[in-house]
Design a protein around this motif. Sequence first.
Motif, mmCIF file in Angstrom:
data_model
loop_
_atom_site.group_PDB
_atom_site.id
_atom_site.type_symbol
_atom_site.label_atom_id
_atom_site.label_comp_id
_atom_site.label_asym_id
_atom_site.label_seq_id
_atom_site.Cartn_x
_atom_site.Cartn_y
_atom_site.Cartn_z
ATOM 1 N N THR A 45 -7.091 -2.553 4.150
ATOM 2 C CA THR A 45 -7.087 -1.430 5.089
ATOM 3 C C THR A 45 -5.922 -0.501 4.802
ATOM 4 O O THR A 45 -6.065 0.723 4.865
ATOM 5 C CB THR A 45 -7.040 -1.934 6.546
ATOM 6 N N LEU A 46 -4.772 -1.058 4.463
ATOM 7 C CA LEU A 46 -3.622 -0.243 4.097
ATOM 8 C C LEU A 46 -3.959 0.662 2.912
ATOM 9 O O LEU A 46 -3.643 1.856 2.915
ATOM 10 C CB LEU A 46 -2.431 -1.130 3.758
ATOM 11 N N ALA A 47 -4.618 0.113 1.925
ATOM 12 C CA ALA A 47 -5.015 0.901 0.756
ATOM 13 C C ALA A 47 -5.992 2.003 1.152
ATOM 14 O O ALA A 47 -5.899 3.137 0.656
ATOM 15 C CB ALA A 47 -5.628 -0.002 -0.306
ATOM 16 N N LYS A 48 -6.912 1.694 2.062
ATOM 17 C CA LYS A 48 -7.873 2.700 2.524
ATOM 18 C C LYS A 48 -7.178 3.805 3.319
ATOM 19 O O LYS A 48 -7.532 4.980 3.204
ATOM 20 C CB LYS A 48 -8.960 2.049 3.378
ATOM 21 N N ILE A 49 -6.193 3.425 4.132
ATOM 22 C CA ILE A 49 -5.432 4.416 4.896
ATOM 23 C C ILE A 49 -4.712 5.356 3.933
ATOM 24 O O ILE A 49 -4.765 6.573 4.074
ATOM 25 C CB ILE A 49 -4.428 3.733 5.854
ATOM 26 N N ALA A 50 -4.045 4.782 2.955
ATOM 27 C CA ALA A 50 -3.325 5.596 1.974
ATOM 28 C C ALA A 50 -4.278 6.527 1.239
ATOM 29 O O ALA A 50 -3.968 7.704 1.034
ATOM 30 C CB ALA A 50 -2.574 4.695 1.000
ATOM 31 N N ASP A 51 -5.426 6.021 0.859
ATOM 32 C CA ASP A 51 -6.414 6.838 0.156
ATOM 33 C C ASP A 51 -6.896 7.985 1.049
ATOM 34 O O ASP A 51 -6.974 9.129 0.609
ATOM 35 C CB ASP A 51 -7.584 5.959 -0.288
ATOM 36 N N ALA A 52 -7.186 7.678 2.299
ATOM 37 C CA ALA A 52 -7.660 8.703 3.235
ATOM 38 C C ALA A 52 -6.585 9.764 3.482
ATOM 39 O O ALA A 52 -6.895 10.934 3.701
ATOM 40 C CB ALA A 52 -8.081 8.066 4.552
ATOM 41 N N LEU A 53 -5.324 9.338 3.418
ATOM 42 C CA LEU A 53 -4.218 10.261 3.642
ATOM 43 C C LEU A 53 -3.717 10.917 2.356
ATOM 44 O O LEU A 53 -2.746 11.675 2.378
ATOM 45 C CB LEU A 53 -3.058 9.528 4.330
ATOM 46 N N GLU A 54 -4.388 10.577 1.245
ATOM 47 C CA GLU A 54 -4.025 11.146 -0.062
ATOM 48 C C GLU A 54 -2.552 10.930 -0.365
ATOM 49 O O GLU A 54 -1.812 11.853 -0.712
ATOM 50 C CB GLU A 54 -4.385 12.635 -0.105
ATOM 51 N N ILE A 55 -2.118 9.676 -0.206
ATOM 52 C CA ILE A 55 -0.719 9.315 -0.383
ATOM 53 C C ILE A 55 -0.644 7.944 -1.042
ATOM 54 O O ILE A 55 -1.553 7.131 -0.902
ATOM 55 C CB ILE A 55 0.003 9.323 0.989
ATOM 56 N N ASP A 56 0.420 7.694 -1.761
ATOM 57 C CA ASP A 56 0.626 6.394 -2.390
ATOM 58 C C ASP A 56 0.946 5.368 -1.301
ATOM 59 O O ASP A 56 1.764 5.650 -0.421
ATOM 60 C CB ASP A 56 1.797 6.491 -3.381
ATOM 61 N N PRO A 57 0.338 4.197 -1.329
ATOM 62 C CA PRO A 57 0.612 3.192 -0.299
ATOM 63 C C PRO A 57 2.101 2.862 -0.160
ATOM 64 O O PRO A 57 2.581 2.605 0.942
ATOM 65 C CB PRO A 57 -0.179 1.960 -0.758
ATOM 66 N N ALA A 58 2.829 2.896 -1.257
ATOM 67 C CA ALA A 58 4.264 2.594 -1.210
ATOM 68 C C ALA A 58 5.015 3.577 -0.323
ATOM 69 O O ALA A 58 5.999 3.207 0.328
ATOM 70 C CB ALA A 58 4.846 2.587 -2.616
ATOM 71 N N GLN A 59 4.546 4.820 -0.273
ATOM 72 C CA GLN A 59 5.201 5.816 0.568
ATOM 73 C C GLN A 59 5.056 5.495 2.052
ATOM 74 O O GLN A 59 5.889 5.906 2.852
ATOM 75 C CB GLN A 59 4.661 7.209 0.275
ATOM 76 N N LEU A 60 4.014 4.771 2.393
ATOM 77 C CA LEU A 60 3.838 4.379 3.791
ATOM 78 C C LEU A 60 4.734 3.210 4.167
ATOM 79 O O LEU A 60 5.062 3.026 5.328
ATOM 80 C CB LEU A 60 2.375 4.006 4.053
ATOM 81 N N LEU A 61 5.146 2.434 3.176
ATOM 82 C CA LEU A 61 5.889 1.210 3.440
ATOM 83 C C LEU A 61 7.367 1.270 3.088
ATOM 84 O O LEU A 61 8.134 0.420 3.519
ATOM 85 C CB LEU A 61 5.255 0.050 2.663
#
Length: 71
Positions: A45-61
């Motif tokens: 889900t984290l990967a899907k959120i990042a994809d939907a937000l057009e952002i690298d998952p690492a930037q969210l964490l």
Amino acid sequence: MFCERVIARRKELGLTQLDMAERLRITQPTYSSIERGRRIPGIDTLAKIADALEIDPAQLLTITRQHAKSA
């Protein structure tokens, strides 16, 4: 931090919680729980959120120095 980044990015893109929920194929209440920090998303889900937000998952964490000092 995660929640704040998700909300900020979603708003930058002009998306609603319902838009995000539809992109993630989850309900809006479930997505809302993620944004409020009441539900922790799994890695998929984290990967899907990042994809939907057009952002690298690492930037969210990633913890910034400013956040680390206040924690």
